[in-house]
Structure formats: C-alpha cells, structure tokens
Design a protein around this motif. Structure first.
Motif, PDB file in Angstrom:
ATOM      1  N   LYS A 370       0.813  -1.221   0.000  1.00 28.31           N
ATOM      2  CA  LYS A 370       0.000   0.000   0.000  1.00 28.31           C
ATOM      3  C   LYS A 370       0.846   1.270   0.000  1.00 28.31           C
ATOM      4  O   LYS A 370       0.376   2.328  -0.404  1.00 28.31           O
ATOM      5  CB  LYS A 370      -0.926  -0.003   1.219  1.00 28.31           C
ATOM      6  N   ILE A 371       2.078   1.181   0.479  1.00 25.92           N
ATOM      7  CA  ILE A 371       2.898   2.391   0.606  1.00 25.92           C
ATOM      8  C   ILE A 371       4.036   2.460  -0.410  1.00 25.92           C
ATOM      9  O   ILE A 371       4.656   3.506  -0.568  1.00 25.92           O
ATOM     10  CB  ILE A 371       3.472   2.512   2.030  1.00 25.92           C
ATOM     11  N   VAL A 372       4.298   1.356  -1.129  1.00 31.15           N
ATOM     12  CA  VAL A 372       5.454   1.316  -2.026  1.00 31.15           C
ATOM     13  C   VAL A 372       5.192   2.117  -3.301  1.00 31.15           C
ATOM     14  O   VAL A 372       4.072   2.144  -3.823  1.00 31.15           O
ATOM     15  CB  VAL A 372       5.829  -0.142  -2.368  1.00 31.15           C
ATOM     16  N   GLU A 373       6.229   2.781  -3.792  1.00 28.99           N
ATOM     17  CA  GLU A 373       6.132   3.511  -5.053  1.00 28.99           C
ATOM     18  C   GLU A 373       6.695   2.690  -6.207  1.00 28.99           C
ATOM     19  O   GLU A 373       6.306   2.869  -7.352  1.00 28.99           O
ATOM     20  CB  GLU A 373       6.904   4.839  -4.944  1.00 28.99           C
ATOM     21  N   HIS A 374       7.633   1.791  -5.901  1.00 28.89           N
ATOM     22  CA  HIS A 374       8.316   1.062  -6.956  1.00 28.89           C
ATOM     23  C   HIS A 374       8.260  -0.446  -6.664  1.00 28.89           C
ATOM     24  O   HIS A 374       7.258  -1.081  -6.919  1.00 28.89           O
ATOM     25  CB  HIS A 374       9.758   1.580  -7.092  1.00 28.89           C
ATOM     26  N   ARG A 375       9.309  -1.014  -6.067  1.00 27.82           N
ATOM     27  CA  ARG A 375       9.374  -2.459  -5.847  1.00 27.82           C
ATOM     28  C   ARG A 375       9.432  -2.803  -4.361  1.00 27.82           C
ATOM     29  O   ARG A 375       9.842  -1.996  -3.537  1.00 27.82           O
ATOM     30  CB  ARG A 375      10.634  -3.038  -6.504  1.00 27.82           C
ATOM     31  N   ILE A 376       9.066  -4.052  -4.060  1.00 29.21           N
ATOM     32  CA  ILE A 376       9.241  -4.601  -2.720  1.00 29.21           C
ATOM     33  C   ILE A 376      10.343  -5.651  -2.777  1.00 29.21           C
ATOM     34  O   ILE A 376      10.263  -6.602  -3.565  1.00 29.21           O
ATOM     35  CB  ILE A 376       7.948  -5.248  -2.193  1.00 29.21           C
ATOM     36  N   LEU A 377      11.378  -5.474  -1.955  1.00 28.63           N
ATOM     37  CA  LEU A 377      12.450  -6.458  -1.830  1.00 28.63           C
ATOM     38  C   LEU A 377      12.298  -7.133  -0.457  1.00 28.63           C
ATOM     39  O   LEU A 377      12.208  -6.443   0.558  1.00 28.63           O
ATOM     40  CB  LEU A 377      13.826  -5.803  -1.947  1.00 28.63           C
ATOM     41  N   VAL A 378      12.243  -8.440  -0.442  1.00 29.51           N
ATOM     42  CA  VAL A 378      11.973  -9.183   0.793  1.00 29.51           C
ATOM     43  C   VAL A 378      13.185 -10.032   1.163  1.00 29.51           C
ATOM     44  O   VAL A 378      13.669 -10.810   0.336  1.00 29.51           O
ATOM     45  CB  VAL A 378      10.757 -10.122   0.630  1.00 29.51           C
ATOM     46  N   GLN A 456      16.369   0.671  -5.036  1.00 29.76           N
ATOM     47  CA  GLN A 456      16.332   1.924  -5.804  1.00 29.76           C
ATOM     48  C   GLN A 456      15.330   2.876  -5.156  1.00 29.76           C
ATOM     49  O   GLN A 456      14.555   2.490  -4.282  1.00 29.76           O
ATOM     50  CB  GLN A 456      15.907   1.630  -7.250  1.00 29.76           C
ATOM     51  N   ALA A 457      15.355   4.123  -5.626  1.00 30.55           N
ATOM     52  CA  ALA A 457      14.435   5.125  -5.085  1.00 30.55           C
ATOM     53  C   ALA A 457      12.993   4.630  -5.210  1.00 30.55           C
ATOM     54  O   ALA A 457      12.597   4.112  -6.251  1.00 30.55           O
ATOM     55  CB  ALA A 457      14.607   6.442  -5.830  1.00 30.55           C
ATOM     56  N   GLY A 458      12.229   4.783  -4.130  1.00 34.70           N
ATOM     57  CA  GLY A 458      10.824   4.380  -4.140  1.00 34.70           C
ATOM     58  C   GLY A 458      10.588   2.931  -3.757  1.00 34.70           C
ATOM     59  O   GLY A 458       9.428   2.499  -3.642  1.00 34.70           O
ATOM     60  N   ASP A 459      11.666   2.157  -3.573  1.00 35.94           N
ATOM     61  CA  ASP A 459      11.511   0.755  -3.161  1.00 35.94           C
ATOM     62  C   ASP A 459      11.222   0.669  -1.658  1.00 35.94           C
ATOM     63  O   ASP A 459      11.466   1.609  -0.895  1.00 35.94           O
ATOM     64  CB  ASP A 459      12.791  -0.043  -3.441  1.00 35.94           C
ATOM     65  N   VAL A 460      10.739  -0.497  -1.241  1.00 37.85           N
ATOM     66  CA  VAL A 460      10.642  -0.842   0.181  1.00 37.85           C
ATOM     67  C   VAL A 460      11.380  -2.165   0.392  1.00 37.85           C
ATOM     68  O   VAL A 460      11.080  -3.156  -0.284  1.00 37.85           O
ATOM     69  CB  VAL A 460       9.179  -0.992   0.652  1.00 37.85           C
ATOM     70  N   VAL A 461      12.362  -2.157   1.283  1.00 37.68           N
ATOM     71  CA  VAL A 461      13.092  -3.376   1.631  1.00 37.68           C
ATOM     72  C   VAL A 461      12.524  -3.894   2.961  1.00 37.68           C
ATOM     73  O   VAL A 461      12.567  -3.193   3.977  1.00 37.68           O
ATOM     74  CB  VAL A 461      14.607  -3.124   1.783  1.00 37.68           C
TER      75      VAL A 461
END
Length: 494
Positions: A370-378, A456-461
């Motif tokens: 819901k909050i990510v702008e680009h990718r989710i890295l898990v 990268q910018a906009g990602d969530v790790v």
C-alpha cells in the motif's frame, strides 16, 4: 521466606522426610541457580531429569528437594516427595511468593501475532494515567522504566512468580503480559489470576508443539476460561476479542466474562472506520458506545489498527475513558523490531519486522504494497526446530507480494540451514509471478547487504523474521546478530 513445612502444606498429596522447620530462601528448578537455603525442584523433561542434579544442588547449599523418585540425600536436607513435580511446582511456587498476581491488575494478551505491540500500547496508555506498569513479553521485562532480559515470551512458573513478586515490591499497579500458547498448555501461568484477557488473532504457528490447530486454539482459549471462572480473588473481569478473526467466535464460546469485541468490518462493539494509512502514520475513526473519536498515530499498517483496538478495549475494561485513551495514543511510537523503519537518509524505505509466521509476513507485505512507489524487496528465512510446514507457505507469500525475494537463514538452531532454505524455496517457486526473481543466500548478513545494494528510489526493503533479536542461534553456538545493525551498515556502504 517460608519453612519447608509451609511449602509442603501447600502441595496436594505430598510426603515429607526430614526437618520441616528449615527456612527456604528461594525456589529453583535449575541446579545452576541453587543458593544456600534453596528448594530444588527436580523436573523430568524429554531430555533432562532434574533428579540427576541433586548432588550438585546439595553441594550448592540446597536445604530441601522436591522429587518424584527415590533419592539419597544428607540427613540435613529435607525431601518432599510427590507423584508429579511439575504439578507440585505450580502449587507451591505461587504460594511461596504469596500470590503476587493477586496484588496487581493482571492483563493477559494472547494470539499468534500482535501481542508485543498490543502490550506496549496498553502499557503506554496506563502510564499516561499515572499508573506504574510492568510488561512481560517477547522483547523484555519492563518494571517501571527498568528493563530486564527475558528468555521465553512467557517465563516458566518460577521465573514468572519471581518477576511478579519483584513488580509488587516496586509498586507496580498493572502488569501487562504476553501469554503464549506454550505457557497456557504447560501451566506456566499457574497462580496468576487475570483481570482482562485479550485475543488478537489465530493463524498457523507452533504446530511442532501443539501438533494440531485445534490443540493450538484450545491452548489460547484457556486464558478466557480462566478469566471467566467463578470464585476468583479480585473484582472486575473482562475479555477483549477480535471479532474479525475467523477464530474470534470460537474464543467467545469459551468466555463468559463481560465482553468487548473489536474490528474494522462493522461487527464489533469497538470499531475502526475511514482508515488512512501512509508509510509512517495511520489515521482512522474509532466508534465506541455511540460516539466517534478520531485517532491519529505514529505507527502504520492495518495490523497495527487491530493492535491498537485491542489495547483500547483492554484499557476501557480497566476503567480508562476514551478521551484519555485517544490523547495517550497520539504519541505512541513503534516497538523495537515491529515494522521498525531504518533511516540513514536513503531514498527508499528499509523495514525490520519480527514477522515469523505466514500471517505475520503477509500482514507486513500487504502494508508495504500500500505504501510502495516502486518495488518490494523481501529478505526472510524460517527458524529451525520449529513448525516446518509453514516454510513453503511463507515462501509462497513472499513470492506473491515481493518483486525481489532473498531467501536466507533465520535461527537454524540444530537444523541444516541449507535444508531450511530449500523447504522455503519450494513455496517461492510455486508463488512466483511474472517479473519476480529470487535468490537463495544462506548467509543472512550477505542477503541483507545484497538487498540494500540493489534497492532503488521508491523501493521498500522488508527484512523479516528476527525483529528485535540481537542474536542468531546456530547448531553449536549463539552469535551476536542484529538485523537493524546489519541494515545500517549496508546503508552506510552505499
């Protein structure tokens, strides 16, 4: 202190040999903890028999032993003989400490996920009202503003009663406890009378111990059976139950105490609506008793809306008004290792979370979505010597929500870490979507560094599984390892 006779008289169907007038200075089931005047309890477990350590306990100064086998001890050592030392321990230890739980308000929180955050929100609200609060849970023991380490979510009977007695001595008025299914099943909470019982949710976990989901549910329900029992020592009782959870109604069937239900789907007596959730905050209305209260918090995620409602329900049962509760919530901040944002000025978010169950992992990944702008890295793994059936399930969830998945070690314990990640990988392959890629990196530090290097910018790790833990348990040793420290190091390297 109590005499041997007094302790002996608190135990059902016991026999005493030796001097009953000896003073007992303390009780322990760990021979390493025996001091002069101790009562040493000989517990029989799957791998260790306490009777084998009697000589060591006597040498350390034990004044008496509690046994279920024939033993030989010096004549000056008293022997209390029973059929079941564990059951006897549950009777005599609370008595020895003079039932400290009866001298405080006791709030118990049980469920698969959310216990730690819920207990800390409850504690925060109570402190704001001027109460002295104790918290017992996964992260630590808190007595007022003093912190002590802890080894189990809910300590064993001896440790728990000692902690509660210490709280009474220090003037604690309210004790807020995480109550695990293990503790309820094994009787660790014997001698504790709860005043408010809270149910957060129930999803797959601990099946290595409970074997079936029904057994797991039954263990959780014990808390509500206890708070509903008649002939209790203290006054007002209450239950707070998540009505949106599929098992909420099953828990309600075991409860006859005054009830507050909570949810976000329009069925609870305490309801949240008009939710707005951002990367760092959440805002929503809470409806209670026909009145709407606006709540704005410095924590995020739908799961934290539920945790907050659970805490609000508990505090309402403790007699705190909604206006005071809402005011207290405004400055609550996240619990360490629970959706904890790691900030080093980077143009992407790094989150460390304790999520170690399928539902817990799905909750934080849904929030990230819901909050990510680009990718989710898990980055995640599964613990060894624990329920292996959840490994492929968690792998599948990571692949369904993540764009890049790093499968790594958690706490492998006595298991082969390579085999654990292979079990997880089965589920990852099943859940892969187009464009999603994954890597298996057994070394957890390397996996965290690689994820942050690729962000990268906009990602969530999302770094999931260990949260607040500052160690990693390997086959032959325990090493220092803190996901938050490793993440900060990786960010500083960029």
């Amino acid at each position: 202190m109590k005499t041997v006779n007094e302790v002996y008289n608190s135990i059902t169907n016991a026999t005493l040999t030796g001097n009953g007038d000896i003073q007992i200075t303390g009780i322990t089931a760990d021979s390493r903890e025996v001091k002069k005047g101790s009562l040493f309890i000989c517990l029989v477990g799957a791998h260790v028999n306490g009777h084998n350590y009697i000589d060591k306990a006597v040498q350390a100064g034990a004044a008496a032993v509690l046994v279920s086998e024939d033993v030989k001890v010096p004549t000056e050592v008293a022997v209390i003989r029973v059929d079941d030392t564990r059951k006897a321990m549950q009777e005599c230890v609370p008595y020895f400490y003079e039932y400290p739980a009866n001298k405080m308000r006791m709030i118990g929180v049980t469920g698969t996920n959310g216990k730690t955050t819920t207990t800390h929100i409850i504690g925060h609200i109570l402190r704001k009202q001027g109460y002295k609060v104790g918290i017992i849970g996964t992260v630590h023991v808190l007595i007022g503003d003093k912190t002590y380490p802890i080894h189990n979510t809910t300590p064993d009977v001896v440790d728990l009663q000692h902690i509660l007695a210490q709280m009474v001595e220090e003037g604690v008025t309210h004790c807020v406890m995480e109550v695990s299914s293990h503790a309820l099943a094994l009787g660790r909470t014997a001698g504790v009378e709860y005043d408010t019982a809270v149910f957060t949710n129930l999803t797959q976990d601990h099946l290595d111990f409970h074997h079936t989901f029904e057994n797991y549910l039954a263990a959780k329900c014990k808390l509500f059976e206890q708070v509903s029992a008649t002939n209790q020592h203290k006054g007002k009782k209450g239950a707070v139950i998540n009505i949106d959870d599929p098992y909420g109604k099953r828990v309600m069937e075991k409860n006859s105490a005054p009830l507050i239900t909570y949810g976000t789907e329009g069925r609870g007596s305490l309801e949240a609506s008009h939710l707005t959730i951002t990367a760092k905050t959440s805002a929503y209305d809470i409806v209670w008793d026909g009145t709407t209260y606006h709540n704005h918090m410095r924590i995020t995620g739908l799961f934290n809306v539920y945790n907050t409602l659970a805490a609000v329900g508990a505090c309402l049962n403790e007699g705190i008004g909604m206006d005071a509760i809402i005011q207290a919530l405004s400055d609550f901040t996240a619990v360490p290792g629970r959706f904890e944002l790691i900030e080093e000025g980077q143009p992407f978010a790094v989150v460390v979370d304790y999520a170690h169950t399928p539902d817990g992992l799905e909750n934080i990944l849904q929030t990230a979505k819901k909050i990510v702008e680009h990718r989710i890295l898990v980055v995640f793994g599964c613990g060894g010597d624990r329920d292996a059936t959840k490994r492929p399930i968690m792998g599948r969830i990571a692949a369904q929500y993540g764009d890049v998945v790093f499968v790594t070690s958690d706490n492998p314990r006595t298991e082969d870490p390579v085999q654990i990640v292979k079990d997880v990988e089965v589920g990852v392959k099943e859940g892969l979507r187009d464009g999603v890629r994954y890597e298996v990196i057994v070394d957890r530090a390397e996996a965290i560094h690689k994820a942050i290097a690729q962000a990268q910018a906009g990602d969530v790790v999302i770094i999931a599984g260990k949260g607040h833990e500052d160690y990693q348990i390997l086959k032959d040793k325990t090493i220092h390892f803190d996901d938050r420290e490793v993440a900060r190091d990786a960010l500083k390297e960029r």
